[in-house]
Design an enzyme around this catalytic site. Sequence first.
Site, PDB file in Angstrom:
ATOM      1  N   SER A  98      37.815  42.067  34.298  1.00 39.63           N
ATOM      2  CA  SER A  98      39.079  42.709  33.924  1.00 39.63           C
ATOM      3  C   SER A  98      38.902  43.632  32.723  1.00 39.63           C
ATOM      4  O   SER A  98      38.050  43.423  31.861  1.00 39.63           O
ATOM      5  CB  SER A  98      40.121  41.644  33.584  1.00 39.63           C
ATOM      6  OG  SER A  98      40.334  40.800  34.680  1.00 39.63           O
TER       7      SER A  98
HETATM    8  N1  SAH Z   1      38.571  36.452  34.998  1.00 39.41           N
HETATM    9  C1  SAH Z   1      37.655  37.492  35.394  1.00 39.41           C
HETATM   10  C2  SAH Z   1      38.252  38.397  36.418  1.00 39.41           C
HETATM   11  C3  SAH Z   1      37.715  38.114  37.759  1.00 39.41           C
HETATM   12  S1  SAH Z   1      38.398  39.092  39.042  1.00 39.41           S
HETATM   13  C4  SAH Z   1      37.190  38.238  34.161  1.00 39.41           C
HETATM   14  O1  SAH Z   1      36.984  37.637  33.146  1.00 39.41           O
HETATM   15  O2  SAH Z   1      36.969  39.408  34.187  1.00 39.41           O
HETATM   16  C5  SAH Z   1      39.364  37.892  39.890  1.00 39.41           C
HETATM   17  C6  SAH Z   1      38.614  36.760  40.513  1.00 39.41           C
HETATM   18  O3  SAH Z   1      39.570  35.952  41.168  1.00 39.41           O
HETATM   19  C7  SAH Z   1      37.594  37.136  41.568  1.00 39.41           C
HETATM   20  O4  SAH Z   1      36.341  36.655  41.176  1.00 39.41           O
HETATM   21  C8  SAH Z   1      38.082  36.449  42.825  1.00 39.41           C
HETATM   22  O5  SAH Z   1      37.062  35.938  43.637  1.00 39.41           O
HETATM   23  C9  SAH Z   1      38.917  35.327  42.237  1.00 39.41           C
HETATM   24  N2  SAH Z   1      39.893  34.724  43.125  1.00 39.41           N
HETATM   25  C10 SAH Z   1      40.733  35.303  44.021  1.00 39.41           C
HETATM   26  N3  SAH Z   1      41.467  34.374  44.651  1.00 39.41           N
HETATM   27  C11 SAH Z   1      41.097  33.162  44.146  1.00 39.41           C
HETATM   28  C12 SAH Z   1      41.491  31.813  44.389  1.00 39.41           C
HETATM   29  N4  SAH Z   1      42.403  31.494  45.315  1.00 39.41           N
HETATM   30  N5  SAH Z   1      40.885  30.843  43.684  1.00 39.41           N
HETATM   31  C13 SAH Z   1      39.945  31.124  42.748  1.00 39.41           C
HETATM   32  N6  SAH Z   1      39.529  32.366  42.474  1.00 39.41           N
HETATM   33  C14 SAH Z   1      40.100  33.382  43.167  1.00 39.41           C
END
Ligand code: SAH
Length: 305
Positions: free
Chosen positions: A152
């Site tokens: 993010s």
């Molecule tokens: N928190 C991260 C952002 C990751 S992007 C950061 O520090 O930058 C969002 C993430 O959510 C992705 O890796 C995706 O695989 C995950 N995601 C989507 N749906 C999900 C679910 N139902 N359970 C767990 N993770 C999920």
Amino acid sequence: MTGKSSRFPLPLSSVVEKKGTAASHVPSRSPEQSSAPVRKVVTPQTATRNAAQDSGRQAAKAQAAQFVQPVGKSASRATLPMPAAASTRAAPLVSEAVRKAMAVRVAKQGVSDPKVLAAMEAVPRHMFMEPALASQAYIDASLPIGHHQTISQPYIVARMIEIMRDNNKGKVLERVLEIGTGCGYQAAVLSLVAKEVYSIERIKPLHELAKTNLRPLRIANIRLHYGDGMLGLPQVAPFDGIILAAAGLEVPQALLEQMAIGGRLVAPVGGRQQMLQLIERIGKFEWTSETLEECHFVPLRPGTV
Ligand code: SAH
């Protein structure tokens, strides 16, 4: 205009919303993360970026070297091991100045909680990226982390945590849950503002990547889970704060149920058009919801892969 819910269990659609209550100092956001093809290059032409590019190259090299080393016995076990670990082992000149510039920028964008800004300054974001992208780690953008997912944008990471912390009312958060660990960056930031951080990722290789990224930082208060975050972690609930790093059309019911009374959940909600939503649990059977600013996240998906 705070809405009171009806009885529990509560479909989110029945939570009355306060619309248009975005804090006026917060600028309207451009898309933060994209479910469309991920951007390889981002172009805000800022001093920070220039600095990041120079110093980031060194970071990338140092980081690459670091990943082939075993985790050193020398790594600190202090509450804030990251800055020291990062600056001495990974990127002597990079991290501190460029991170500080990033925190200053995030503050200018409207984040005012000093604890959040300090956490943004402390976590070595470049260590959560593959070496080829480390030079862009501190610019104001989301960046690819593989598997069509992104780390993010710094602003939104800080903003969501600020909202969850109740706009700097000084409360110490005991237990928080993040849905969507991705590369582990936001979990690391959260570890500096909450006593216990639980984070769930549904894509196995990303769960493993987060473990690899977090290991050298030796953060004692993060627990990573591989699973479907839409189900939450009932065995650990209730949570004082929940952050979703992926957008669903509504907030999963299980997560509402796993909020502590007085707890806050921050989530992007929507499809192509998404809004950041704050939900507070104000009673055993009562929640309120507030729609904040526009955002853009990758989609929340059920199940695991
Ligand atoms: N928190 C991260 C952002 C990751 S992007 C950061 O520090 O930058 C969002 C993430 O959510 C992705 O890796 C995706 O695989 C995950 N995601 C989507 N749906 C999900 C679910 N139902 N359970 C767990 N993770 C999920």
